[in-house]
Design a protein around this motif. Sequence first.
Motif, PDB file in Angstrom:
ATOM      1  N   PRO A  93       0.799  -1.227   0.000  1.00  0.00           N
ATOM      2  CA  PRO A  93       0.000   0.000   0.000  1.00  0.00           C
ATOM      3  C   PRO A  93       0.836   1.283   0.000  1.00  0.00           C
ATOM      4  O   PRO A  93       0.326   2.345  -0.315  1.00  0.00           O
ATOM      5  CB  PRO A  93      -0.822  -0.106   1.279  1.00  0.00           C
ATOM      6  N   ARG A  94       2.129   1.182   0.324  1.00  0.00           N
ATOM      7  CA  ARG A  94       2.986   2.372   0.395  1.00  0.00           C
ATOM      8  C   ARG A  94       4.310   2.078  -0.302  1.00  0.00           C
ATOM      9  O   ARG A  94       4.931   1.050  -0.049  1.00  0.00           O
ATOM     10  CB  ARG A  94       3.242   2.740   1.856  1.00  0.00           C
ATOM     11  N   ILE A  95       4.720   3.000  -1.167  1.00  0.00           N
ATOM     12  CA  ILE A  95       5.948   2.854  -1.946  1.00  0.00           C
ATOM     13  C   ILE A  95       6.819   4.083  -1.725  1.00  0.00           C
ATOM     14  O   ILE A  95       6.303   5.200  -1.671  1.00  0.00           O
ATOM     15  CB  ILE A  95       5.617   2.692  -3.446  1.00  0.00           C
ATOM     16  N   ILE A  96       8.118   3.868  -1.622  1.00  0.00           N
ATOM     17  CA  ILE A  96       9.054   4.982  -1.474  1.00  0.00           C
ATOM     18  C   ILE A  96       9.822   5.154  -2.781  1.00  0.00           C
ATOM     19  O   ILE A  96      10.439   4.210  -3.278  1.00  0.00           O
ATOM     20  CB  ILE A  96      10.029   4.738  -0.307  1.00  0.00           C
ATOM     21  N   LEU A  97       9.748   6.361  -3.346  1.00  0.00           N
ATOM     22  CA  LEU A  97      10.448   6.687  -4.582  1.00  0.00           C
ATOM     23  C   LEU A  97      11.680   7.550  -4.298  1.00  0.00           C
ATOM     24  O   LEU A  97      11.625   8.457  -3.468  1.00  0.00           O
ATOM     25  CB  LEU A  97       9.542   7.478  -5.527  1.00  0.00           C
ATOM     26  N   VAL A  98      12.747   7.275  -5.026  1.00  0.00           N
ATOM     27  CA  VAL A  98      13.915   8.150  -5.063  1.00  0.00           C
ATOM     28  C   VAL A  98      14.076   8.599  -6.511  1.00  0.00           C
ATOM     29  O   VAL A  98      13.484   8.020  -7.416  1.00  0.00           O
ATOM     30  CB  VAL A  98      15.200   7.441  -4.551  1.00  0.00           C
ATOM     31  N   ARG A  99      14.869   9.644  -6.724  1.00  0.00           N
ATOM     32  CA  ARG A  99      15.085  10.166  -8.085  1.00  0.00           C
ATOM     33  C   ARG A  99      13.752  10.219  -8.842  1.00  0.00           C
ATOM     34  O   ARG A  99      13.557   9.562  -9.844  1.00  0.00           O
ATOM     35  CB  ARG A  99      16.128   9.331  -8.816  1.00  0.00           C
ATOM     36  N   TRP A 100      12.838  11.034  -8.356  1.00  0.00           N
ATOM     37  CA  TRP A 100      11.484  11.078  -8.880  1.00  0.00           C
ATOM     38  C   TRP A 100      11.158  12.448  -9.462  1.00  0.00           C
ATOM     39  O   TRP A 100      11.786  13.437  -9.153  1.00  0.00           O
ATOM     40  CB  TRP A 100      10.480  10.744  -7.773  1.00  0.00           C
ATOM     41  N   ARG A 101      10.161  12.454 -10.295  1.00  0.00           N
ATOM     42  CA  ARG A 101       9.569  13.674 -10.848  1.00  0.00           C
ATOM     43  C   ARG A 101       8.079  13.424 -11.013  1.00  0.00           C
ATOM     44  O   ARG A 101       7.624  12.290 -10.964  1.00  0.00           O
ATOM     45  CB  ARG A 101      10.168  14.006 -12.228  1.00  0.00           C
ATOM     46  N   ALA A 102       7.336  14.486 -11.258  1.00  0.00           N
ATOM     47  CA  ALA A 102       5.895  14.376 -11.473  1.00  0.00           C
ATOM     48  C   ALA A 102       5.533  15.154 -12.734  1.00  0.00           C
ATOM     49  O   ALA A 102       6.076  16.232 -12.990  1.00  0.00           O
ATOM     50  CB  ALA A 102       5.128  14.917 -10.275  1.00  0.00           C
ATOM     51  N   TRP A 103       4.603  14.601 -13.490  1.00  0.00           N
ATOM     52  CA  TRP A 103       4.221  15.195 -14.772  1.00  0.00           C
ATOM     53  C   TRP A 103       2.709  15.219 -14.913  1.00  0.00           C
ATOM     54  O   TRP A 103       2.010  14.306 -14.483  1.00  0.00           O
ATOM     55  CB  TRP A 103       4.807  14.371 -15.919  1.00  0.00           C
ATOM     56  N   GLU A 104       2.225  16.266 -15.575  1.00  0.00           N
ATOM     57  CA  GLU A 104       0.822  16.361 -15.952  1.00  0.00           C
ATOM     58  C   GLU A 104       0.725  15.940 -17.407  1.00  0.00           C
ATOM     59  O   GLU A 104       1.448  16.462 -18.259  1.00  0.00           O
ATOM     60  CB  GLU A 104       0.321  17.794 -15.788  1.00  0.00           C
ATOM     61  N   VAL A 105      -0.166  14.989 -17.667  1.00  0.00           N
ATOM     62  CA  VAL A 105      -0.329  14.472 -19.022  1.00  0.00           C
ATOM     63  C   VAL A 105      -1.804  14.397 -19.376  1.00  0.00           C
ATOM     64  O   VAL A 105      -2.668  14.336 -18.496  1.00  0.00           O
ATOM     65  CB  VAL A 105       0.311  13.065 -19.181  1.00  0.00           C
ATOM     66  N   GLN A 106      -2.076  14.381 -20.657  1.00  0.00           N
ATOM     67  CA  GLN A 106      -3.432  14.117 -21.124  1.00  0.00           C
ATOM     68  C   GLN A 106      -3.455  12.685 -21.617  1.00  0.00           C
ATOM     69  O   GLN A 106      -2.762  12.343 -22.572  1.00  0.00           O
ATOM     70  CB  GLN A 106      -3.850  15.076 -22.233  1.00  0.00           C
ATOM     71  N   VAL A 107      -4.201  11.845 -20.920  1.00  0.00           N
ATOM     72  CA  VAL A 107      -4.369  10.438 -21.288  1.00  0.00           C
ATOM     73  C   VAL A 107      -5.680  10.329 -22.049  1.00  0.00           C
ATOM     74  O   VAL A 107      -6.696  10.879 -21.590  1.00  0.00           O
ATOM     75  CB  VAL A 107      -4.394   9.540 -20.026  1.00  0.00           C
ATOM     76  N   PRO A 108      -5.700   9.645 -23.192  1.00  0.00           N
ATOM     77  CA  PRO A 108      -6.931   9.582 -23.990  1.00  0.00           C
ATOM     78  C   PRO A 108      -8.168   9.111 -23.238  1.00  0.00           C
ATOM     79  O   PRO A 108      -9.268   9.524 -23.551  1.00  0.00           O
ATOM     80  CB  PRO A 108      -6.576   8.599 -25.110  1.00  0.00           C
ATOM     81  N   ASN A 109      -8.020   8.259 -22.223  1.00  0.00           N
ATOM     82  CA  ASN A 109      -9.184   7.687 -21.544  1.00  0.00           C
ATOM     83  C   ASN A 109      -9.733   8.527 -20.392  1.00  0.00           C
ATOM     84  O   ASN A 109     -10.674   8.104 -19.732  1.00  0.00           O
ATOM     85  CB  ASN A 109      -8.839   6.303 -21.002  1.00  0.00           C
ATOM     86  N   TYR A 110      -9.149   9.683 -20.131  1.00  0.00           N
ATOM     87  CA  TYR A 110      -9.606  10.503 -19.013  1.00  0.00           C
ATOM     88  C   TYR A 110     -10.161  11.839 -19.494  1.00  0.00           C
ATOM     89  O   TYR A 110      -9.725  12.379 -20.499  1.00  0.00           O
ATOM     90  CB  TYR A 110      -8.481  10.730 -18.005  1.00  0.00           C
ATOM     91  N   ASP A 111     -11.096  12.392 -18.703  1.00  0.00           N
ATOM     92  CA  ASP A 111     -11.770  13.625 -19.091  1.00  0.00           C
ATOM     93  C   ASP A 111     -10.995  14.891 -18.736  1.00  0.00           C
ATOM     94  O   ASP A 111     -11.429  15.984 -19.064  1.00  0.00           O
ATOM     95  CB  ASP A 111     -13.177  13.679 -18.483  1.00  0.00           C
ATOM     96  N   ALA A 112      -9.862  14.751 -18.066  1.00  0.00           N
ATOM     97  CA  ALA A 112      -9.031  15.900 -17.688  1.00  0.00           C
ATOM     98  C   ALA A 112      -7.586  15.419 -17.591  1.00  0.00           C
ATOM     99  O   ALA A 112      -7.335  14.211 -17.506  1.00  0.00           O
ATOM    100  CB  ALA A 112      -9.493  16.475 -16.355  1.00  0.00           C
ATOM    101  N   PRO A 113      -6.637  16.331 -17.608  1.00  0.00           N
ATOM    102  CA  PRO A 113      -5.240  15.925 -17.447  1.00  0.00           C
ATOM    103  C   PRO A 113      -5.020  15.232 -16.103  1.00  0.00           C
ATOM    104  O   PRO A 113      -5.704  15.530 -15.111  1.00  0.00           O
ATOM    105  CB  PRO A 113      -4.468  17.244 -17.497  1.00  0.00           C
ATOM    106  N   THR A 114      -4.098  14.294 -16.072  1.00  0.00           N
ATOM    107  CA  THR A 114      -3.748  13.564 -14.855  1.00  0.00           C
ATOM    108  C   THR A 114      -2.292  13.815 -14.498  1.00  0.00           C
ATOM    109  O   THR A 114      -1.475  14.116 -15.363  1.00  0.00           O
ATOM    110  CB  THR A 114      -3.970  12.045 -15.027  1.00  0.00           C
ATOM    111  N   TRP A 115      -1.998  13.708 -13.212  1.00  0.00           N
ATOM    112  CA  TRP A 115      -0.622  13.820 -12.721  1.00  0.00           C
ATOM    113  C   TRP A 115      -0.104  12.422 -12.430  1.00  0.00           C
ATOM    114  O   TRP A 115      -0.823  11.590 -11.874  1.00  0.00           O
ATOM    115  CB  TRP A 115      -0.570  14.628 -11.436  1.00  0.00           C
ATOM    116  N   HIS A 116       1.156  12.174 -12.804  1.00  0.00           N
ATOM    117  CA  HIS A 116       1.779  10.871 -12.564  1.00  0.00           C
ATOM    118  C   HIS A 116       3.182  11.072 -12.018  1.00  0.00           C
ATOM    119  O   HIS A 116       3.908  11.970 -12.458  1.00  0.00           O
ATOM    120  CB  HIS A 116       1.844  10.055 -13.860  1.00  0.00           C
ATOM    121  N   LEU A 117       3.552  10.194 -11.096  1.00  0.00           N
ATOM    122  CA  LEU A 117       4.907  10.176 -10.564  1.00  0.00           C
ATOM    123  C   LEU A 117       5.721   9.178 -11.364  1.00  0.00           C
ATOM    124  O   LEU A 117       5.200   8.143 -11.785  1.00  0.00           O
ATOM    125  CB  LEU A 117       4.894   9.716  -9.099  1.00  0.00           C
ATOM    126  N   VAL A 118       6.973   9.484 -11.562  1.00  0.00           N
ATOM    127  CA  VAL A 118       7.905   8.530 -12.156  1.00  0.00           C
ATOM    128  C   VAL A 118       9.172   8.606 -11.319  1.00  0.00           C
ATOM    129  O   VAL A 118       9.643   9.689 -10.979  1.00  0.00           O
ATOM    130  CB  VAL A 118       8.159   8.812 -13.656  1.00  0.00           C
TER     131      VAL A 118
END
Length: 122
Positions: free
Chosen positions: A13-38
């Motif tokens: 249920p909980r993940i720890i990320l290092v060397r991470w960034r976050a991006w706002e993208v438009q995914v075809p299946n969603y009605d608004a832009p989404t934010w994703h961590l990488v």
Amino acid sequence: MSFWISTPFSQEPRIILVRWRAWEVQVPNYDAPTWHLVGYLAEEHCAKVSSAVAFVHADTEEVTTKTGRTYAFSGAPGVDSEVAALWASWQRQHAVIVLREVTTDILDGRQPLPVNLIRASG
């Protein structure tokens, strides 16, 4: 290059990320832009892209995604070649349009727009 296969939320249920960034993208299946961590999972030695961010917990510097998983950050934002390669692959696989980086937004405690699935991918 190793990519991490998601384990069920109940098992991790909980993940720890290092060397991470976050991006706002438009995914075809969603009605608004989404934010994703990488970022990079140090314990598993591989890169990971999150599902859509649902809530930013400014007080704990954690993020909860639409699947209910919590992501915590270790260290400053950053990127490495494995993370960059996974991010590029994920963008192609999901046919997304990258709109902007939102790493600073997350660090500042800003919230993403609510999003809804508009059609199943197929």
